[in-house]
Design a protein around this motif. Structure first.
Motif: not given
Ligand SMILES: CC(=O)N[C@H]1[C@@H](OP(=O)(O)OP(=O)(O)OC[C@H]2O[C@@H](n3ccc(=O)[nH]c3=O)[C@H](O)[C@@H]2O)O[C@H](CO)[C@@H](O)[C@@H]1O
Length: 365
Positions: A127, A200, A271-272, A275
């Motif tokens: 982050n 998630s 991570s989102s 990605e």
């Protein structure tokens, strides 16, 4: 020598687990004889996701500290001591050559014990605002891989390396898979597909929004893949009966979900966001306001400032959502523009760069 022993520790949410799996996969391809052990928290999602990825995992009896006085907090000192003792045993028995922490409370005791024993160590912070575990570990680890600029505010500058966040290999090759992916989800070809991602664990507020707006979304001639989160699935699964709506507790095939979609609504976990840059599709971010230092808004803003995505604050959803959503789905030009701009921000070599740093630690040993 290549039969290294490597411990990866982190978890609690997918945001800490998937980076660890990506790093392990890269190291495994470099050192096929290496032995890997994951250490996570008992009862958390890593205990299911890590074995699914083909690795062994040990679970510690540990949880995060709550900000208020709760029964859980009273048990925290016992959990911490038990976890430190268990970590000591794991380190003594497994004898790792290197330990890697990807954040989340589970990585705290293990990395602490390993660094006291002077085992080479690396942490990865996903982050723009670091979590408490990584902040506590920063002093004792050898290297800190980060995804954003400006983290010298929290970490010793000499240990910092900007690598980006690890991305699972299958997500790097989704171009050209749209038809296969639409078939996998039994979607209609020639109809726009909206992918809704709540992070998630799923997002209560995004689920409420989608439930309220489902009919409107359908008036826009859009079919929906809706990941609502395991916790919320019972409340929303009935919408599977609606035509052109598919509800999932969790998507195990994110590569196909991303490939099938034309427009994406997502939380802005680290991570989102990383990605989605690789995926290169138009995104509406709805950051969670309930995380430390509002870091999801900061993660999303790094993209939005480059005119590479749309951001709608939770507090503006009731007023703004329909307008902004329909403007986007009805403008192929704007979709292409956002898709092209977000793709420019992708850091695709993160996993390799982190593995290079791990290799350096192994070589110095
Ligand atoms: C509420 C909360 O505390 N969220 C934090 C958590 O988010 P969260 O756990 O949601 O983490 P991220 O958004 O970083 O990553 C989610 C990961 O789960 C995967 N995925 C998601 C849904 C699904 O159905 N299938 C699937 O495989 C995604 O592809 C991605 O790899 O960790 C992040 C990384 O530290 C933080 O930035 C977030 O603020």
């Amino acid at each position: 020598m290549s039969n290294y022993k490597i411990i990866l520790s982190g978890g609690g949410t997918g945001g800490h687990i998937y980076p660890a799996i990506a790093i392990a996969n890269e190291l495994k391809s470099r050192f096929p004889d290496a032995e890997f052990l994951f250490v996570g928290a008992m009862d958390r999602m890593e205990m299911e996701k890590v074995p699914q990825a083909g690795y062994e995992i040990e679970g510690l009896w540990i949880s995060g500290i709550q900000r208020k006085l709760t029964l859980k907090n009273l048990t925290f000192p016992f959990k911490l001591i038990t976890s430190l003792l268990r970590s000591r045993k794991i380190v003594k028995t497994f004898k790792p050559d290197v330990v890697i922490g990807t954040g989340g409370f589970a990585s705290g005791p293990l990395l602490k014990v390993a660094t006291l024993k002077r085992i080479p160590s690396l942490i990865q912070e996903q982050n723009s605002y670091p979590g408490i575990t990584n902040k506590l570990l920063a002093k004792s680890v050898d290297k800190i891989c980060v995804a954003y600029d400006g983290l010298e505010r929290f970490f010793p500058k000499s240990k910092l390396i900007k690598t980006g966040n690890p991305i699972r290999q299958d997500l790097l090759s989704i171009d050209g898979k749209a038809i296969e992916a639409k078939d996998t989800f039994k979607l209609r070809h020639g109809k726009h597909t909206l992918l809704v991602l709540g992070g998630s664990l799923g997002s209560k507020r995004i689920n409420e929004l989608i439930e309220k707006e489902l009919e409107f979304i359908q008036t826009q001639n859009v079919q929906v893949i809706w990941q609502c989160g395991k916790l919320y699935y019972d409340a929303y699964k009935r919408y599977n009966n609606m035509e052109d709506v598919q509800v999932y507790p969790f998507l195990n095939n994110m590569d196909m979900a991303y490939a099938a979609s034309d427009v994406i609504i997502s939380r802005a976990g680290a991570s989102s966001v990383s990605e989605l840059c690789v995926v290169g599709k138009p995104v509406i971010f709805i950051p969670s306001p309930n995380v430390a230092e509002d870091h999801q808004t900061k993660n999303a803003m790094a993209v939005v400032e480059k005119d590479a995505a749309i951001l709608i604050k939770e507090s503006d959803l009731d007023v703004d959502f329909e307008n902004r959503f329909s403007q986007l789905v009805n403008s192929v030009e704007r979709q292409n523009e956002l898709g092209t701009n977000i793709k420019k921000l992708a850091l695709v070599n993160a996993t390799k760069d982190i593995a290079n740093e791990v290799e350096k630690l192994l070589n110095y040993k």
